[in-house]
Motif scaffolding. Sequence first.
Motif, PDB file in Angstrom:
ATOM      1  N   LEU A  91       1.016  -1.391   0.017  1.00 15.50           N
ATOM      2  CA  LEU A  91       0.064  -0.040   0.094  1.00 15.50           C
ATOM      3  C   LEU A  91       1.071   1.317  -0.098  1.00 15.50           C
ATOM      4  CD1 LEU A  91      -2.761  -1.087   2.824  1.00 15.50           C
ATOM      5  CD2 LEU A  91      -3.220  -0.624   0.056  1.00 15.50           C
ATOM      6  N   ARG A  92       2.270   1.130  -0.288  1.00 12.79           N
ATOM      7  CA  ARG A  92       2.932   2.326  -0.294  1.00 12.79           C
ATOM      8  C   ARG A  92       2.447   3.521  -1.028  1.00 12.79           C
ATOM      9  NH1 ARG A  92       8.758   3.432   0.065  1.00 12.79           N
ATOM     10  NH2 ARG A  92       9.225   1.029   0.051  1.00 12.79           N
ATOM     11  N   ASP A  93       1.870   3.195  -2.244  1.00 14.92           N
ATOM     12  CA  ASP A  93       1.219   4.248  -2.960  1.00 14.92           C
ATOM     13  C   ASP A  93       0.178   5.000  -2.285  1.00 14.92           C
ATOM     14  OD1 ASP A  93       0.143   1.947  -3.550  1.00 14.92           O
ATOM     15  OD2 ASP A  93      -1.095   2.756  -5.359  1.00 14.92           O
ATOM     16  N   LYS A  96       1.863   6.170   1.673  1.00 11.84           N
ATOM     17  CA  LYS A  96       2.891   7.028   1.440  1.00 11.84           C
ATOM     18  C   LYS A  96       4.311   6.431   2.386  1.00 11.84           C
ATOM     19  CE  LYS A  96       0.159   9.612  -0.928  1.00 11.84           C
ATOM     20  NZ  LYS A  96       0.228   9.217  -2.304  1.00 11.84           N
ATOM     21  N   THR A  97       5.413   6.800   1.399  1.00  7.33           N
ATOM     22  CA  THR A  97       6.538   6.123   2.273  1.00  7.33           C
ATOM     23  C   THR A  97       6.947   6.604   3.688  1.00  7.33           C
ATOM     24  OG1 THR A  97       7.614   6.060  -0.089  1.00  7.33           O
ATOM     25  CG2 THR A  97       8.947   6.284   1.927  1.00  7.33           C
TER      26      THR A  97
END
Lengths: 237, 438
Positions: A91-93, A96-97
């Motif tokens: 789910l990084r996108d 968020k990082t």
Amino acid sequence: MGSITRININNLFWLGRYVERVFITLNSFFKYSDRFIDGGQETYEKYLEDINVPNIYKNSEDFFTRYVFDMSNPDSIIANLDRALGNGIVLRDEIKTPSLAYLQMAMDRFKACEGTKKIRYDMLPVRDALYAFWGSADNNMTNVDALRIIHLGKSVERVDMYLRLGYSAEEISAELNNLLKHISRYDSYGITIVNADACDALKSAVRDNIRIDRQRSYILENVENLIEVTIFETTSV
Amino acid sequence: MNVPVANAREINELLARYGVKFGIYKNGTFNEQLFPFDAIPRIISAEDFSHMEKGLIQRVDALNMFLRDIYSDRKIIKDGVIPEDFVCASKGYLAQCADLIPSKGIYSHISGIDLVQAKDGTWYILEDNLRIPSGASYPLIARELCRMASPGLFEGGRIADNRNYASLLKNTMDYVNCGGINVILTPGRLNAAYFEHSYFAEKTGAVLVQNTDLFVEDNILYMKDYQGGKTRVGAVYRRISDEYLDPLTFLPESLIGVPHIMDAYRAGNTAIINAPGNGVADDKGIYYFVPKMVKYYLGEEPILKNAPTYLPFYDEDRKFVLDNLEKLVIKDVSEAGGYGVVFGRDMTREQLESWRRLITEQSRRFIAQEVIDFIDLEIAENDKTVMRKADLRAFVLSGEKTQVWASGLTRFSRKADSFVVNSSQGGGFKDTWVLSQE
């Protein structure tokens, strides 16, 4: 609802659940390990019974190690953290990082604590990282609907764990109300993942002021049936 | 330029914190590992970069023209510049893509061109990667972390800021988009480059999808949301290989492809980045002909040189290769990732004889290159500085215009005397600084 894929809905929901599960079980374990210092009647068997986890451990030392640090034990805290991290990675996108980084930091710190004699102290940064994860997700996620799904997972997990762990009726009632507020937001978005029967049952439980202490299994059953995301593909992590 | 390396520990900690990893399969098991980072940057002067930039744009433009030609009129074959054998026998040539012109006529939107610098300063092209070149995400995030750990190094704007890669990529996707959202199609979590897929989705705003999120209806590609709704997809930055892209056009056993996606592509309703069929142009056998392509399509002399290459397919070249095998490096044209590469100097007499027979029997399968004595770069290792071989993957993006990213992926060998720099074989990477002024 923006561009959230079917798979991601499942991942978002379970991300919220697993992060909260780690947080609650860690806190619960800390309380137990504090009581264990004094000896007395406290046993790991009683603790396992309370949290409804099978007793596969040989003795208290084995329990301390494998319940917390054994990745191959599906009930261990680290295995649940690994599931949280696995969901976060896919789910990084969305999250968020920086948010993912807090889960990674929690895992790295968790692993570094294996063998410690002062687990509550050494694990403080793990709890800090989990707190920071929520702050980062709230702050950085641009897709509000995706954020709400994570919080929905968190709320479901809380009610579930509070019921299992013997939290007070007041605490459960408060969290149940919180969960129903989440659900009402989803009603207004026309989201179809809520099981209407289970939702009605929980609403009436709160409205009719049913005595929660006597209805724990009934409420738990309806909480488990509340969200139907399991109709989607299982997250592979 | 003297660059301190005291921040190596901090940067590697940050890379771990941000989950900058790549996956690797070893003995049937998937493992994710950190990509070893060396904090001493490769520095490219503004003058060198300017020369390289012109050469790369020229080369990629010619390669795009070649792809358009080869899948339509095939003039370059008819005019006798490239033998038909080298096109049709290439594993990368896809007959299904014949007469199929992609959106805006661009085939290679993201080209990864591997170069090395010889000790005399000359840059040589080692290979072109026009299918799914990966690796830009690593120097991109590394620069961000280096600026965090050592801000003083970047003061004064002497180093070109490379943090525009995501916007270059987004602009490229937008330019060829046929109407709808941009998506990045990943095979999933267990792909070696999954970090890159998810990082680019985050940075470009494209939606990260897997095949089960997509479907085609009336030749239009859609993403389905969890409620059963659908959103039109105008551009797919696919990170899966051609042969797995559409089970109804290519490999029927593919479980990671999207049925009918090629129909949507053929109808001009979605762009696929990079275009299917590009493998014919980055085939190691076709590499030999790229300088000829530059002359043929652009009427220009190639600015950047190929490494001296011989094709055993030609009698004269084969004789030279067989006579000088111990001095050459042999590459299997169908292999990638540093595999299928053997050095004649490492072979026993029996092995040399065996290879001579193989090359004679399968002359189309191999190319031979002179071993370029390329420069060693400084690498920090256990508080010492050692010298190691390194290459550079330059990224060229083709949208409204062709642009070279002012950075690149510098990969280095972690073994002394090894020329193999691939991450899959234990290599590390460095930041690549392009100086914005002398």
